[in-house]
Design an enzyme around this catalytic site. Structure first.
Site, PDB file in Angstrom:
ATOM      1  CB  CYS A   1      86.100  -7.730  46.552  1.00 54.60           C
ATOM      2  SG  CYS A   1      84.487  -7.018  46.837  1.00 54.60           S
TER       3      CYS A   1
ATOM      4  CG  HIS B   1      84.208  -8.815  51.393  1.00 52.59           C
ATOM      5  ND1 HIS B   1      84.081  -7.650  52.089  1.00 52.59           N
ATOM      6  CD2 HIS B   1      83.831  -8.522  50.110  1.00 52.59           C
ATOM      7  CE1 HIS B   1      83.649  -6.689  51.280  1.00 52.59           C
ATOM      8  NE2 HIS B   1      83.495  -7.194  50.068  1.00 52.59           N
TER       9      HIS B   1
HETATM   10  N1  HSE Z   1      81.152  -4.998  45.386  1.00 49.94           N
HETATM   11  C1  HSE Z   1      81.990  -5.094  46.521  1.00 49.94           C
HETATM   12  C2  HSE Z   1      81.258  -4.733  47.781  1.00 49.94           C
HETATM   13  C3  HSE Z   1      83.202  -4.233  46.440  1.00 49.94           C
HETATM   14  O1  HSE Z   1      80.342  -3.903  47.705  1.00 49.94           O
HETATM   15  O2  HSE Z   1      81.605  -5.252  48.828  1.00 49.94           O
HETATM   16  C4  HSE Z   1      83.796  -4.099  45.069  1.00 49.94           C
HETATM   17  O3  HSE Z   1      84.768  -5.050  44.768  1.00 49.94           O
END
Ligand code: HSE
Length: 334
Positions: free
Chosen positions: A130, A243
Site C-alpha cells: 500500500c 496512509h
Molecule cells: N504493509 C502495510 C501496512 C499494509 O502495514 O501498513 C499492507 O499493504
C-alpha cells in the site's frame, strides 16, 4: 453481450476483502458469479453484494473450479498454499500479499504505472504494498517527465495496514487510555493510542524494516528503474485508515513546483490539494474513502543549490487504492 467473469475473493471478511466486494459493486465489474472465501470460522455467514447476500464458503483447494479471477487478501502463507490450486484450475490470482511480488515471473502492477507488465503473467499478478502504491500514483508521472534519480520518504501509516484488528485496537486503546484503564498491545509491538511506532514489518540486517525495503524494491520493479536510489522510514501512527507520506524527490532534470502541479493535475488517480494560504493540503481524514491520492505541499527543496529537488506530501486510502481498488483495477486490465 459483454463477457462476464466468475470471481472469487479469498479473505473476504478482512478489511481489504470487504472493500474488494464493495469496489467490484461500485465499479460495476462484470461479475457473473462471486464466491466469498474465508476460514472455516466465517463459513456460513453472509455478506451483502449488489442487493443480495452471499454465503461465505470455507477456502479449500476445490474453491476455484470455474473461477476466472481470484482476488487474494488473506496473508502471504494462504497465498502460497493456494497458488497451485488457483493456477491449476485455470484462474488468474491477483495477490495482495508480499509473497510473490519480487518473483521474476510475477508482474507487480499499478494500472497507472506499468499496465503493459500484466501481459507477462503466468497465472499470478501481484498487487504492490500500500505505501508503494500511494507514493507511486504521485511519483510515477513526475518520473516520466523528469526522471527520478533519488527518493527519501517518511511514512505515516494508518492502523488499517494491520487489518480490521489494527483499527479496532486503536479505537479500544484510545477509549481505555482516556478512561485510565490498562491496555494490552496485540496488533502492534507497542501501544498505538496517543503514540507512534517506527517499526512496520520485520527488521532486516541492514537496519531497515521489510516495509521500508518494499518501497525500494517494488518501486524499482514497477518503474523499470534498477538504479533508482530510495531510502525510507516507515512509521505507524494513530490514524484509522489512510496512509500519508513525506517525499523528498531528486530528478535528473530541473523541475519547478508549478511544473509538478501541472503534471499532477493531468495524472490519473491524483487530486492536487495544494493551497497553503487557505490551509488546504493532504490529510488522512480527507483521503479516507477516496479513490484518488491527495498530493500537496509541493515545494522546491531548499537544501539544494539546483532546481532538481522537490518536497511533496501525499495521503491515500490504504484500504482502497492501497489495496482493494488497485486489485480490482488489475482485474479490469486483465
Ligand atoms: N504493509 C502495510 C501496512 C499494509 O502495514 O501498513 C499492507 O499493504
Amino acid at each position: 453481450m459483454s463477457k462476464e467473469y466468475n470471481v472469487a475473493i479469498a479473505g473476504a471478511t478482512g478489511a481489504v476483502g470487504i472493500e474488494m466486494i464493495k469496489t467490484l459493486e461500485k465499479r460495476k465489474f462484470p461479475v457473473k458469479n462471486l464466491r466469498l472465501l474465508a476460514s472455516v470460522r466465517s463459513a456460513g455467514k453472509k455478506l451483502p453484494y449488489n442487493g443480495t447476500e452471499i454465503v461465505i464458503e470455507e477456502l479449500t483447494a476445490k474453491s476455484f473450479k470455474n473461477v476466472d479471477i481470484a482476488l487474494f487478501s488473506a496473508g502471504g502463507d494462504i497465498s502460497r498454499e493456494f497458488r497451485p490450486a488457483v493456477v491449476d484450475s485455470g484462474a488468474v490470482m491477483i495477490d495482495n500479499s508480499s509473497a510473490f511480488r519480487m518473483d521474476e515471473d510475477v508482474p507487480l502492477v499499478m494500472p497507472e504505472v506499468n499496465p503493459e507488465d500484466i501481459k507477462k503473467h503466468c497465472g499470478v499478478i501481484a498487487n504492490p504494498n500500500c505505501s508503494t502504491i500511494i507514493m507511486l500514483v504521485a511519483v510515477a508521472p513526475l518520473h516520466r517527465a523528469k526522471k527520478l534519480v533519488r527518493l527519501v520518504a517518511a511514512t505515516y501509516q494508518a492502523t488499517s495496514g494491520a487489518g480490521a484488528k489494527g483499527m479496532a485496537e486503536l479505537e479500544l486503546q484510545t477509549r481505555q487510555l482516556l478512561e485510565n484503564q490498562p491496555i494490552k498491545p496485540e496488533a502492534f509491538a507497542h501501544r498505538i493510542g496517543f503514540n507512534l511506532i517506527p517499526h512496520i514489518d520485520a527488521f532486516s540486517d541492514n537496519g531497515y524494516t521489510k516495509e521500508e525495503l518494499k518501497m525500494l524494491y517494488e518501486t524499482r520493479k514497477m518503474l523499470h528503474a534498477p538504479e533508482l536510489r530510495v531510502s525510507c522510514t516507515c512509521v505507524r501512527v494513530p490514524v484509522l485508515r489512510a496512509h500519508s507520506e513525506a517525499l523528498n524527490l531528486e530528478f535528473a532534470e530541473e523541475i519547478s513546483p508549478d511544473e509538478a502541479r501541472a503534471i499532477l493535475r493531468e495524472a490519473p488517480g491524483v487530486e492536487v490539494v495544494d493551497d497553503p494560504a487557505n490551509q488546504r493540503y493532504p490529510m488522512p481524514i480527507d483521503a479516507t474513502n477516496q479513490d484518488n491520492i491527495l498530493v500537496g505541499r509541493i515545494r522546491r527543496d531548499i537544501s539544494r543549490e539546483d532546481n532538481r529537488g522537490l518536497d511533496i506530501f501525499v495521503s491515500g486510502d490504504q484500504v482502497l487504492k492501497g489495496a482493494a481498488l488497485n486489485a480490482v483495477q488489475i482485474a479490469e486490465l486483465l
